[in-house]
Design an enzyme around this catalytic site. Structure first.
Site, PDB file in Angstrom:
ATOM      1  N   SER A   1     -23.975 -11.637  46.346  1.00 53.28           N
ATOM      2  CA  SER A   1     -24.866 -11.634  45.178  1.00 53.28           C
ATOM      3  C   SER A   1     -25.967 -10.585  45.303  1.00 53.28           C
ATOM      4  O   SER A   1     -26.334  -9.959  44.307  1.00 53.28           O
ATOM      5  CB  SER A   1     -25.463 -13.022  44.951  1.00 53.28           C
ATOM      6  OG  SER A   1     -26.085 -13.495  46.123  1.00 53.28           O
TER       7      SER A   1
ATOM      8  N   GLY B   1     -16.314 -16.807  42.071  1.00 52.79           N
ATOM      9  CA  GLY B   1     -16.267 -17.460  43.379  1.00 52.79           C
ATOM     10  C   GLY B   1     -15.218 -18.542  43.531  1.00 52.79           C
ATOM     11  O   GLY B   1     -14.691 -18.759  44.614  1.00 52.79           O
ATOM     12  N   GLU B   2     -14.905 -19.240  42.440  1.00 56.86           N
ATOM     13  CA  GLU B   2     -13.997 -20.382  42.545  1.00 56.86           C
ATOM     14  C   GLU B   2     -12.594 -20.095  42.008  1.00 56.86           C
ATOM     15  O   GLU B   2     -11.646 -20.818  42.312  1.00 56.86           O
ATOM     16  CB  GLU B   2     -14.565 -21.568  41.752  1.00 56.86           C
ATOM     17  CG  GLU B   2     -15.959 -21.955  42.173  1.00 56.86           C
ATOM     18  CD  GLU B   2     -16.681 -22.745  41.092  1.00 56.86           C
ATOM     19  OE1 GLU B   2     -17.159 -23.838  41.389  1.00 56.86           O
ATOM     20  OE2 GLU B   2     -16.748 -22.274  39.938  1.00 56.86           O
TER      21      GLU B   2
END
Lengths: 756, 154
Positions: A494, A715-716
């Site tokens: 990030s 991210g998932e």
């Protein structure tokens, strides 16, 4: 003169900038709370419950207190002198800082020993004796619906979420939330359908196992408290600790450096309330660093049961679907009720189905608490609905991709909630999956005991909403730029992404932008680093702040009659007569949102959809049940990537993590609720030898129009389709259908034996 | 119960007062402020605590500190300039959270010392004692290959 910043016209987004902190990480110098020692610091070691459910009759700490070097032993009794109602949690105020009156799972914290030497503290915990009057316990989520064993005497919703308020004060129930959605007439359409299919699926309880185990340090004075913590949600920690102490938020400071992995384990409050009160009681800094073993007793991923039923026309159109999902939340709700609703409404999958009924239940049980783990419930749902989809396709004699295409939820069509799909490249993901898997070519089926098969799955997720991110961009007098944001960099990159976004707006190389890590005295509010929300929400906030800064600089140029292309440093020099001053700008982002109505329907459920598809080729040894993944294809809609290389590693890393949850990871409990494999020696996570021989990752060409530079979270996404794609491929290879995770050799072998 | 031990740490002669139960990671962290070797699983399963003792990789969280008397100890902090392995890890994006990275860097160096041109199978087997929960394994394999190439070039 060396310039503080490289101004550049080169695009910063869409460039694979190496992580800003790369050098720190490869030299072992990155800052983690794990490393932190403070003068006079005490270590806390936790004494834990040995029974799954019991009334505490007596806790004898005298022998522990007598150990040389022990500073103090603390139980809930002392904490209550400081905090009369020491219960915390994001959805329910149900979790005591240390057990009060009752224990509700094996491993629950009961007492803490403080000592300057962690070995002394540890040793002394073994001398604490607790006596319990054992109570009946419940472990299974479906049994918990009607069990006589009740985990909590009365429910205590936190008040943050309007849809939980009605649960307040409820007694004699293990239900922490029931979410219902009704669209059309599912029962009627089911009756009218030509074919009806019903299946039931299970997922197991697993743990995140970040390699930096949970760790927090607190230091305090009479008036203030500083918590250094490996947390994904510093703003929430501040709010919740301030609430517990009855302090204003400006007396609680929460600092977060790099995280050694998070995956959802380090969300909300874990050790923070405990170290905070311990440091106030001891008047010394206190550190608690969990061992790998202790992490398993802290937070886990929901086990679940999913009953899914579909009504289908004879040419393969799904017309009705019923979903009933039970989530095993363990002894404390954590964020489980949110999983139940926010994931629950996507339970029918990425399909265009007219009549839908969803019932999703969050249950308390006497197991370690479950919360968010990379997907927030989505992998559990996709596991069921994509296995179900394949089973129907095969029954109907339709190619699995063709069957999906026939029923796919397309942009412009309403999802189960009624929210119209926008910027969700479901069709494109399926199309690319088909191409990359070379689906129309004949597959080598293997010979002898080694059989080969392939499978695919497509899942989607709605980003949790509504949530807020605030950012500050500061341009210094030398022209260099600092971004202040409370997003935690736990490995997802990030810092780098935010620097690229700010750099793009301000025409600066991302490498020259600094990103200040979470410090609630310095960095503004952010809801949390969770659910793939940060790049979108914080990214939008950073972009807004950078644009405001750019606007201010341009206005100054005009005011000072400087040419439009003058160096930033020249502006400050002219304005202040020397290298002095700042331009500070802020940005804040909250998407629009509409709460669901009584039927669970809303026309604005989420700011964006994530879409992930997985393709698998594998080989099954029919003598041993061993499955070897020979090819893994991850395809995703991530919008327009800010950093293509980081996006690729996120997709691949998420998929490999899910491979572990699919093939072997499982928390094994005995009949007394005692976890039997709480260590990496017995609980195996994927190693380098477990990765598939060939891995392909692809982000389809797409754009999230409301995202920063067309981007959205990733991210998932790589986790969604892995489990069902593997189960579908196993079925394709050997004709065996597994409906319970993990798909380990034993499960495959036993199922093969059943067929014989 | 503490006794003084002397050893060479990253090329310098040093001494430390250690208790019999203290492990190598504790001594590196508490006495020398070196945090690159770190305890994670505490069982020698993950490789986060990797340290080189007399040129061989050991699990520092299981290695009693008093055994390093007279030994040559190298940690990831040893070199002040990036070596080929560290450079390759950066270029290949072979880490995410970075917690396991020092262990992988040290094991990769040891692998390339023994075998300057390992194939993929050799790489996987050599690094199978190190875990990465972010699962940057494909990138780690690329990084090792890249590091081998860089080393051969120089």
């Amino acid at each position: 003169m060396k310039r503080a910043t490289q101004s550049t016209e080169t695009p910063q987004v869409g460039r694979s900038v190496p992580r800003l902190e790369s050098w720190l990480k490869v030299t072992g110098r990155a800052e983690y709370v794990h490393n932190l020692r403070l003068p006079g610091m005490l270590y806390g070691k936790i004494f834990r419950s040995t029974v799954a459910h019991g009334r505490i009759k007596r806790i004898d700490v005298s022998a522990a207190q007598a150990v040389g070097g022990v500073y103090r032993v603390v139980t809930a009794e002392e904490i209550r002198k400081l905090v009369p109602e020491p219960y915390y949690g994001p959805a329910f105020h149900d979790q005591p800082i240390l057990a009060i009156d009752k224990v509700r799972y094996v491993g629950e914290p009961v007492a803490v020993v403080l000592a300057a030497d962690p070995h002394v503290a540890e040793e002394a915990t073994h001398l604490i004796a607790a006596e319990y009057e054992e109570l009946p316990a419940v472990y299974d989520e479906v049994e918990a619906m009607a069990s006589k064993a009740i985990v909590h005497d009365a429910l205590k919703p936190a008040g943050t979420f309007p849809d939980l308020k009605h649960m307040k004060g409820r007694t004699n129930t293990n239900l922490a939330l029931d979410f219902h959605l009704r669209r059309g007439d599912a029962a009627g359409a089911m009756q009218a359908a030509e074919r009806v299919f019903e299946h039931r699926f299970r997922t197991q309880q697993v743990m995140h196992t970040p390699l930096e185990p949970l760790v927090s340090v607190a230091e305090s004075s009479e008036r203030s408290l500083t918590i250094h913590t490996a947390s994904q949600s510093p703003s929430f920690v501040r709010t919740e600790v301030a609430r517990l102490l009855g302090w204003p938020e400006n007396r609680v400071r929460v600092r977060v450096p790099f995280l050694g992995g998070g995956f959802g384990a380090k969300l909300y409050i874990k050790l923070e309330a405990l170290v905070a009160v311990l440091s106030l009681i001891a008047r010394r800094p206190v550190k608690i660093a969990l061992t790998m073993e202790e992490q398993f007793f802290t937070i886990t991923k929901h086990a679940s049961t999913f009953r899914i039923k579909s009504g289908v026309t004879k040419d393969g159109r799904i017309v009705a679907r019923e979903c009933e999902v039970w989530w095993n939340g363990g002894a404390y709700a954590d964020i489980g009720p949110r999983v139940t609703q926010k994931s629950g409404f996507t339970a029918p999958g990425p399909y265009d189905i007219e009549h839908v009924a969803i019932d999703s239940y969050a249950l308390y049980t006497n197991l370690p608490p479950a919360g968010a783990l990379r997907g927030f419930g989505i992998p559990q749902l996709v596991w069921a609905y994509e296995s179900h989809t394949d089973m129907m396709a095969r029954e109907l004699g339709i190619d699995p991709i063709e069957f999906r295409r026939k029923n796919l939820l397309r942009d412009g069509r309403p999802q189960a909630t009624g929210t119209v799909m926008r910027d969700a490249a479901i069709e494109k993901v399926l199309e690319r999956l088909e191409a990359l898997m070379d689906w129309n070519a004949l597959l080598d089926r293997g010979t002898g005991v080694m059989r080969k098969g392939r499978g695919i799955a497509v899942g989607f997720k709605a980003c949790v909403s509504p949530t807020t991110s605030v950012a500050i961009v500061n341009v210094n007098a030398d022209g260099s730029c600092i971004v202040y944001c409370s997003t935690a960099d736990m490995g997802q990159g990030s810092d780098t992404a935010m620097a690229q976004i700010a750099g793009e707006v301000l025409n600066m190389a991302a490498e020259s932008v600094s990103v200040v890590h979470s410090d609630t005295d310095v960095t503004p509010y952010d809801m949390a680093t969770l659910g793939s929300r940060s790049l979108f929400h914080m990214g939008n906030a950073v972009k807004q702040a950078a644009e405001e800064a750019k606007g201010k600089l341009d206005a100054l140029r005009k005011e000072l009659q400087l040419p439009a292309d003058s160096e930033v440093a020249a502006i400050f020099k002219k304005k202040y007569g020397m290298q002095a001053g700042n331009v500070v700008a802020t940005g804040s982002y909250i998407p629009s949102y509409q709460s669901p109505d009584a039927n669970g329907l809303t026309d604005n459920a989420t700011p964006f959809w994530m879409v992930g598809g997985t393709g698998v080729e594998l080989e099954v040894d029919t003598e041993t049940g061993h499955v070897r993944i020979t090819r893994l294809v991850n395809v995703a809609d991530v919008g327009t990537p800010i950093n293509p290389k980081i996006v690729e590693t996120q997709l691949s890393g998420a998929a490999i993590m899910q491979l572990g949850f699919t093939l072997f990871e499982k928390m094994e409990f005995d009949e007394a609720g005692q976890l039997r494999n709480a260590s990496l020696a017995e609980y195996k996570i994927p190693g380098i030898l477990d990765i598939p021989e060939a891995i392909t990752n692809e982000a389809v060409v797409a754009e999230q129009k409301s995202g920063p530079f067309g981007a959205k979270g990733v991210g998932e996404t790589g986790t969604f389709g892995v489990s069902p794609a593997i189960a579908n491929a196993i079925h394709d290879a050997i004709g065996v259908r597994l409906t319970s995770l993990p798909l380990n050799p034993e499960a495959v072998f036993m199922k093969l034996q059943e067929l014989k | 119960m503490r006794r003084e031990i002397r050893f060479r740490l990253n090329g310098k002669q040093v001494s430390a007062q250690v208790a019999p139960h203290e492990n190598l990671v504790e001594v590196l962290q508490e006495n020398f402020g070196l945090y690159g070797a770190r305890e994670s699983c505490g069982q020698g399963m993950c490789g986060c605590c990797t340290v080189l003792v007399n040129g061989r990789a050991v699990s520092g969280c299981l290695y009693l500190a008093s055994l390093i008397e007279g030994a040559e100890v190298l940690t990831v902090e040893n070199n002040s300039e990036p070596d080929a392995v560290q450079q390759a890890f950066i270029e290949a994006s072979a880490f995410q959270c970075g917690f396991c990275t020092p262990g992988f860097v040290l094991m990769t160096r040891q692998l390339l010392d023994e075998d300057p041109d390992p194939d993929e199978d050799a790489i996987k087997h050599y690094l199978s004692g190190n875990l990465c929960r972010c699962a940057a394994y494909p990138e780690i394999i690329e990084a090792v290959k890249l590091a081998a190439k860089k080393r051969r070039r120089s």
